[in-house]
Design an enzyme around this catalytic site. Structure first.
Site, PDB file in Angstrom:
ATOM      1  N   ALA A   1      -2.916  -0.532  -9.234  1.00  0.00           N
ATOM      2  CA  ALA A   1      -2.844  -1.445  -8.097  1.00  0.00           C
ATOM      3  C   ALA A   1      -2.096  -0.873  -6.903  1.00  0.00           C
ATOM      4  O   ALA A   1      -2.404  -1.207  -5.755  1.00  0.00           O
ATOM      5  CB  ALA A   1      -2.186  -2.755  -8.527  1.00  0.00           C
TER       6      ALA A   1
ATOM      7  N   PHE B   1      -0.777  -7.403  -8.381  1.00  0.00           N
ATOM      8  CA  PHE B   1      -0.898  -8.614  -9.192  1.00  0.00           C
ATOM      9  C   PHE B   1       0.443  -9.115  -9.690  1.00  0.00           C
ATOM     10  O   PHE B   1       0.769 -10.292  -9.571  1.00  0.00           O
ATOM     11  CB  PHE B   1      -1.836  -8.356 -10.379  1.00  0.00           C
ATOM     12  CG  PHE B   1      -2.152  -9.590 -11.179  1.00  0.00           C
ATOM     13  CD1 PHE B   1      -2.914 -10.607 -10.633  1.00  0.00           C
ATOM     14  CD2 PHE B   1      -1.686  -9.737 -12.475  1.00  0.00           C
ATOM     15  CE1 PHE B   1      -3.212 -11.749 -11.375  1.00  0.00           C
ATOM     16  CE2 PHE B   1      -1.978 -10.867 -13.219  1.00  0.00           C
ATOM     17  CZ  PHE B   1      -2.745 -11.876 -12.662  1.00  0.00           C
ATOM     18  N   ARG B   2       1.279  -8.223 -10.231  1.00  0.00           N
ATOM     19  CA  ARG B   2       2.475  -8.676 -10.932  1.00  0.00           C
ATOM     20  C   ARG B   2       3.792  -8.380 -10.226  1.00  0.00           C
ATOM     21  O   ARG B   2       4.823  -8.867 -10.646  1.00  0.00           O
ATOM     22  CB  ARG B   2       2.524  -8.059 -12.335  1.00  0.00           C
ATOM     23  CG  ARG B   2       1.443  -8.607 -13.243  1.00  0.00           C
ATOM     24  CD  ARG B   2       1.673  -8.196 -14.688  1.00  0.00           C
ATOM     25  NE  ARG B   2       0.673  -8.786 -15.553  1.00  0.00           N
ATOM     26  CZ  ARG B   2       0.711 -10.007 -16.044  1.00  0.00           C
ATOM     27  NH1 ARG B   2       1.722 -10.794 -15.742  1.00  0.00           N
ATOM     28  NH2 ARG B   2      -0.246 -10.468 -16.818  1.00  0.00           N
TER      29      ARG B   2
ATOM     30  N   ILE C   1     -10.027  -3.671  -9.401  1.00  0.00           N
ATOM     31  CA  ILE C   1     -11.333  -4.326  -9.311  1.00  0.00           C
ATOM     32  C   ILE C   1     -11.788  -4.464  -7.860  1.00  0.00           C
ATOM     33  O   ILE C   1     -12.824  -5.076  -7.592  1.00  0.00           O
ATOM     34  CB  ILE C   1     -11.310  -5.723  -9.974  1.00  0.00           C
ATOM     35  CG1 ILE C   1     -10.276  -6.644  -9.308  1.00  0.00           C
ATOM     36  CG2 ILE C   1     -11.051  -5.603 -11.481  1.00  0.00           C
ATOM     37  CD1 ILE C   1     -10.296  -8.082  -9.843  1.00  0.00           C
ATOM     38  N   ASP C   2     -11.048  -3.882  -6.912  1.00  0.00           N
ATOM     39  CA  ASP C   2     -11.340  -4.093  -5.496  1.00  0.00           C
ATOM     40  C   ASP C   2     -12.512  -3.281  -4.967  1.00  0.00           C
ATOM     41  O   ASP C   2     -13.017  -3.534  -3.873  1.00  0.00           O
ATOM     42  CB  ASP C   2     -10.104  -3.819  -4.635  1.00  0.00           C
ATOM     43  CG  ASP C   2      -9.467  -2.471  -4.919  1.00  0.00           C
ATOM     44  OD1 ASP C   2     -10.200  -1.463  -4.921  1.00  0.00           O
ATOM     45  OD2 ASP C   2      -8.237  -2.422  -5.131  1.00  0.00           O
TER      46      ASP C   2
ATOM     47  N   HIS D   1     -11.837  -2.287 -15.410  1.00  0.00           N
ATOM     48  CA  HIS D   1     -11.846  -3.754 -15.406  1.00  0.00           C
ATOM     49  C   HIS D   1     -12.967  -4.326 -14.551  1.00  0.00           C
ATOM     50  O   HIS D   1     -12.938  -5.501 -14.188  1.00  0.00           O
ATOM     51  CB  HIS D   1     -10.483  -4.276 -14.929  1.00  0.00           C
ATOM     52  CG  HIS D   1      -9.346  -3.812 -15.796  1.00  0.00           C
ATOM     53  ND1 HIS D   1      -8.126  -3.411 -15.304  1.00  0.00           N
ATOM     54  CD2 HIS D   1      -9.259  -3.678 -17.148  1.00  0.00           C
ATOM     55  CE1 HIS D   1      -7.335  -3.050 -16.293  1.00  0.00           C
ATOM     56  NE2 HIS D   1      -7.999  -3.207 -17.424  1.00  0.00           N
TER      57      HIS D   1
ATOM     58  N   SER E   1       0.090   3.481 -10.643  1.00  0.00           N
ATOM     59  CA  SER E   1      -0.029   2.720 -11.889  1.00  0.00           C
ATOM     60  C   SER E   1       1.295   2.746 -12.637  1.00  0.00           C
ATOM     61  O   SER E   1       1.931   3.800 -12.762  1.00  0.00           O
ATOM     62  CB  SER E   1      -1.130   3.297 -12.784  1.00  0.00           C
ATOM     63  OG  SER E   1      -1.162   2.629 -14.034  1.00  0.00           O
TER      64      SER E   1
ATOM     65  N   ASN F   1       4.122   7.509  -8.156  1.00  0.00           N
ATOM     66  CA  ASN F   1       4.301   6.059  -8.257  1.00  0.00           C
ATOM     67  C   ASN F   1       5.701   5.717  -7.769  1.00  0.00           C
ATOM     68  O   ASN F   1       6.633   6.508  -7.938  1.00  0.00           O
ATOM     69  CB  ASN F   1       4.125   5.600  -9.715  1.00  0.00           C
ATOM     70  CG  ASN F   1       3.964   4.104  -9.834  1.00  0.00           C
ATOM     71  OD1 ASN F   1       3.104   3.520  -9.188  1.00  0.00           O
ATOM     72  ND2 ASN F   1       4.783   3.472 -10.658  1.00  0.00           N
TER      73      ASN F   1
ATOM     74  N   ASP G   1       6.346   6.598  -1.575  1.00  0.00           N
ATOM     75  CA  ASP G   1       5.154   5.945  -1.027  1.00  0.00           C
ATOM     76  C   ASP G   1       3.998   6.935  -1.033  1.00  0.00           C
ATOM     77  O   ASP G   1       4.089   8.014  -0.438  1.00  0.00           O
ATOM     78  CB  ASP G   1       5.436   5.466   0.397  1.00  0.00           C
ATOM     79  CG  ASP G   1       4.191   4.915   1.053  1.00  0.00           C
ATOM     80  OD1 ASP G   1       3.690   3.874   0.601  1.00  0.00           O
ATOM     81  OD2 ASP G   1       3.714   5.556   2.019  1.00  0.00           O
TER      82      ASP G   1
END
Length: 244
Positions: free
Chosen positions: A24, A35-36, A107-108, A123, A192, A215, A232
């Protein structure tokens, strides 16, 4: 940091079979909420008293298909989000025949939008929708533009081609991802946390020369990596391009 960028440059320049694994974090710079993480999509939905896992589950889709498609339109479909420099860098290395492709937990659909063709979307993807009854296919832009909830051909519900909670990952996609990882001389992980299973467990099958992890936060695989950059990733890739 400059030393690590130089090390990254050297590894990429000398690699013949790079496989990318993305999460993500790579899409946050494109304006798609994680998401989280704190302030991410999970927190936003939870404010309304919903369980995000349930709203993204097979059970919710079966029990309230109209509610599910409304949720997709409200929280998942972004008409104005485009690939960033990291997506473009990955796609360019594939065009340059240095990369075997990309495995993504996202999933984008931004990897495909950037031009990557060898993409294993573990996914699924929001770029594709289909009718459960007649299998009519729809693209994301069309679904967004028409605010489409039902199939135009038969009137049945449509759904995105993503893996919901309670559904199993596509085994052909897993097989292709494993092949990319085992065939790679260099595996580059971007954005990730490497904690979501079973997807993250694929990393343990890498037996090549260089494992690179870029990451912001530590991951369970950092001690196994040949190069770890906690920064970044947009800045990292921009700096990498500056010295290429």
């Amino acid at each position: 940091m400059n030393q690590k960028i130089e090390q990254l440059r050297g590894i990429i320049d000398n690699a013949d079979k790079i496989t990318f694994f993305t999460g993500a974090g790579i899409s946050v710079a494109s304006g798609i909420p994680d998401f989280r993480s704190i302030g991410g999509l999970y927190d936003e939905i939870s404010k309304n008293g919903y369980s995000p896992e349930y709203l993204l589950s097979e059970d919710y889709f079966k029990n309230e298909p109209e509610g599910f498609i409304r949720f997709c339109h409200q929280y998942l479909l972004f008409a104005d989000k485009e690939p960033n420099v990291v997506h473009q860098w990955i796609a360019q290395l594939e065009r340059d025949h240095q990369s075997l492709g990309v495995i993504t937990q996202n999933i984008d659909g931004l990897h495909s939008d950037a031009g990557s063709t060898q993409t294993d979307e573990l996914h699924g993807t929001l770029n594709r929708f289909y009718c459960l009854q007649c299998n009519q296919k729809y693209t994301k832009p069309y679904v967004i533009d028409k605010q489409l909830h039902q199939c135009e051909m038969c009137g049945s519900i449509i759904r995105p081609d993503i893996v919901l909670y309670g559904e199993t990952l596509n085994q052909d996609t897993i097989f292709d991802a494993l092949h990319k990882i085992k065939a790679a001389d260099t595996l580059v992980v971007l954005g990730s946390s490497l904690v979501v299973q079973p997807a993250a467990g694929l990393i343990s099958n890498f037996d090549g020369k260089n494992l690179i992890i870029i990451n912001r936060d530590p991951t369970p695989y950092d001690n196994d990596a040949d190069l770890v950059i906690q920064d970044d990733m947009i800045s990292v890739i921009n700096n990498l391009n500056d010295i290429s």
